[in-house]
Design a protein around this motif. Structure first.
Motif, PDB file in Angstrom:
ATOM      1  N   ASN A   1      -4.797   9.783  -2.202  1.00 39.34           N
ATOM      2  CA  ASN A   1      -5.467   8.482  -2.081  1.00 39.34           C
ATOM      3  C   ASN A   1      -4.447   7.387  -1.812  1.00 39.34           C
ATOM      4  O   ASN A   1      -3.345   7.406  -2.352  1.00 39.34           O
ATOM      5  N   THR A   2      -4.841   6.432  -1.000  1.00 36.75           N
ATOM      6  CA  THR A   2      -4.015   5.251  -0.790  1.00 36.75           C
ATOM      7  C   THR A   2      -4.356   4.244  -1.874  1.00 36.75           C
ATOM      8  O   THR A   2      -5.518   4.030  -2.198  1.00 36.75           O
ATOM      9  N   ARG A   3      -3.322   3.656  -2.447  1.00 36.27           N
ATOM     10  CA  ARG A   3      -3.526   2.638  -3.476  1.00 36.27           C
ATOM     11  C   ARG A   3      -2.830   1.349  -3.046  1.00 36.27           C
ATOM     12  O   ARG A   3      -1.814   1.377  -2.358  1.00 36.27           O
TER      13      ARG A   3
ATOM     14  N   ARG B   1       0.852  -1.191   0.000  1.00 38.85           N
ATOM     15  CA  ARG B   1       0.000   0.000   0.000  1.00 38.85           C
ATOM     16  C   ARG B   1       0.882   1.234   0.000  1.00 38.85           C
ATOM     17  O   ARG B   1       1.920   1.264   0.648  1.00 38.85           O
ATOM     18  N   ARG B   2       0.441   2.247  -0.749  1.00 41.37           N
ATOM     19  CA  ARG B   2       1.167   3.515  -0.805  1.00 41.37           C
ATOM     20  C   ARG B   2       0.184   4.660  -0.949  1.00 41.37           C
ATOM     21  O   ARG B   2      -0.815   4.543  -1.630  1.00 41.37           O
ATOM     22  N   ARG B   3       0.528   5.763  -0.330  1.00 45.80           N
ATOM     23  CA  ARG B   3      -0.275   6.969  -0.510  1.00 45.80           C
ATOM     24  C   ARG B   3       0.242   7.683  -1.741  1.00 45.80           C
ATOM     25  O   ARG B   3       1.429   7.950  -1.881  1.00 45.80           O
ATOM     26  N   SER B   4      -0.653   7.997  -2.664  1.00 48.25           N
ATOM     27  CA  SER B   4      -0.306   8.658  -3.917  1.00 48.25           C
ATOM     28  C   SER B   4      -0.242  10.166  -3.714  1.00 48.25           C
ATOM     29  O   SER B   4      -0.687  10.696  -2.695  1.00 48.25           O
ATOM     30  N   ARG B   5       0.275  10.841  -4.704  1.00 59.55           N
ATOM     31  CA  ARG B   5       0.369  12.297  -4.640  1.00 59.55           C
ATOM     32  C   ARG B   5      -0.991  12.965  -4.566  1.00 59.55           C
ATOM     33  O   ARG B   5      -1.117  14.075  -4.085  1.00 59.55           O
TER      34      ARG B   5
END
Length: 94
Positions: A40-42, A33-37
């Motif tokens: 939103n978390t993707r 999981r990563r938070r996008s710019r």
């Protein structure tokens, strides 16, 4: 293997559950999981989820398989009719 990242909402739509349930599923499956710019978390889909995603794409675009087959046929016809030329990399005499 391609990387496909989805928001919890998109993952929920893919799996037929709510975004909150998709978040819990992502945690259970230990998906990256990563938070996008955009804030939103993707989550990165694993192989079974990628297969499900690709299957839904095929179902949404039934003509896609026919188009891919036509491109392959055209490529095969075009590559069969030509012979590769020999390219000389040596220098000519001056």
């Amino acid at each position: 293997m391609p990387q496909i990242w989805m928001t919890y909402q998109e993952l929920g739509t893919l799996c037929g559950v709510s975004a909150d349930q998709a978040r819990l599923q992502a945690q259970h499956l230990l998906l990256d999981r990563r938070r996008s710019r955009d804030g939103n978390t993707r989550v990165k889909l694993n192989a079974p989820l990628i297969a499900r995603f690709l299957e839904t794409m095929r179902e949404a675009e039934p003509d896609l398989d026919d188009a891919i087959a036509a491109l392959r046929d055209t490529h095969q016809q075009m590559s069969g009719g030509f012979r590769p030329r020999k390219v000389s990399l040596g220098r000519g005499a001056a």
